[in-house]
Motif scaffolding. Sequence first.
Motif, mmCIF file in Angstrom:
data_model
loop_
_atom_site.group_PDB
_atom_site.id
_atom_site.type_symbol
_atom_site.label_atom_id
_atom_site.label_comp_id
_atom_site.label_asym_id
_atom_site.label_seq_id
_atom_site.Cartn_x
_atom_site.Cartn_y
_atom_site.Cartn_z
ATOM 1 N N ARG A 69 0.839 -1.204 0.000
ATOM 2 C CA ARG A 69 0.000 0.000 0.000
ATOM 3 C C ARG A 69 0.872 1.252 0.000
ATOM 4 N N ALA A 70 1.927 1.251 0.793
ATOM 5 C CA ALA A 70 2.835 2.395 0.845
ATOM 6 C C ALA A 70 3.487 2.641 -0.514
ATOM 7 N N LYS A 71 3.806 1.565 -1.237
ATOM 8 C CA LYS A 71 4.397 1.703 -2.569
ATOM 9 C C LYS A 71 3.449 2.421 -3.520
ATOM 10 N N LEU A 72 2.146 2.121 -3.408
ATOM 11 C CA LEU A 72 1.162 2.782 -4.265
ATOM 12 C C LEU A 72 1.107 4.277 -3.971
ATOM 13 N N PHE A 73 1.066 4.642 -2.694
ATOM 14 C CA PHE A 73 1.001 6.058 -2.339
ATOM 15 C C PHE A 73 2.302 6.775 -2.682
ATOM 16 N N ASP A 74 3.422 6.091 -2.566
ATOM 17 C CA ASP A 74 4.691 6.656 -2.984
ATOM 18 C C ASP A 74 4.681 6.922 -4.497
ATOM 19 N N ALA A 75 4.129 5.998 -5.254
ATOM 20 C CA ALA A 75 4.041 6.160 -6.705
ATOM 21 C C ALA A 75 3.125 7.327 -7.077
ATOM 22 N N ILE A 76 2.062 7.537 -6.307
ATOM 23 C CA ILE A 76 1.157 8.668 -6.557
ATOM 24 C C ILE A 76 1.904 9.979 -6.336
ATOM 25 N N VAL A 77 2.655 10.061 -5.240
ATOM 26 C CA VAL A 77 3.444 11.275 -4.970
ATOM 27 C C VAL A 77 4.447 11.516 -6.088
ATOM 28 N N ARG A 78 5.109 10.467 -6.556
ATOM 29 C CA ARG A 78 6.072 10.609 -7.648
ATOM 30 C C ARG A 78 5.384 11.051 -8.935
ATOM 31 N N ALA A 79 4.168 10.545 -9.195
ATOM 32 C CA ALA A 79 3.424 10.952 -10.392
ATOM 33 C C ALA A 79 3.052 12.436 -10.327
ATOM 34 N N ILE A 80 2.678 12.897 -9.138
ATOM 35 C CA ILE A 80 2.369 14.323 -8.956
ATOM 36 C C ILE A 80 3.627 15.151 -9.162
ATOM 37 N N ASP A 81 4.748 14.720 -8.596
ATOM 38 C CA ASP A 81 6.016 15.426 -8.783
ATOM 39 C C ASP A 81 6.403 15.479 -10.259
ATOM 40 N N ASP A 82 6.223 14.377 -10.975
ATOM 41 C CA ASP A 82 6.548 14.335 -12.396
ATOM 42 C C ASP A 82 5.689 15.342 -13.172
ATOM 43 N N ALA A 83 4.396 15.389 -12.843
ATOM 44 C CA ALA A 83 3.482 16.301 -13.539
ATOM 45 C C ALA A 83 3.823 17.752 -13.214
ATOM 46 N N ALA A 84 4.234 18.020 -11.999
ATOM 47 C CA ALA A 84 4.573 19.389 -11.601
ATOM 48 C C ALA A 84 5.836 19.868 -12.307
ATOM 49 N N GLY A 85 6.732 18.933 -12.598
ATOM 50 C CA GLY A 85 7.976 19.281 -13.271
ATOM 51 C C GLY A 85 7.860 19.375 -14.778
ATOM 52 N N ALA A 86 6.720 18.950 -15.311
ATOM 53 C CA ALA A 86 6.532 18.925 -16.768
ATOM 54 C C ALA A 86 6.214 20.298 -17.318
#
Length: 86
Positions: A69-86
Amino acid sequence: MQIHLTEPMLTALRGTAEIPDNLLGRVNGAARDGDGFVMTLSEDEAMAMTEMCQWFIRRDPTTGALGERAKLFDAIVRAIDDAAGA
């Protein structure tokens, strides 16, 4: 901002009792995009989503590893970070 999510990531968000109504509306409004989904968030919503997800990113005290479960939420945070950097 456009956040790209997998189906398990979206399911984890939908199963979070603590998610605020405004963010739940965004999660439920995610559109299918190929083999995943795209969720639209404002910068404020992205910050709130990141903060909420971080509550669920905990390491196992014995192994030091992230649980599934923690891996999923970590991946969500990384996806948000990726989108913010785009």
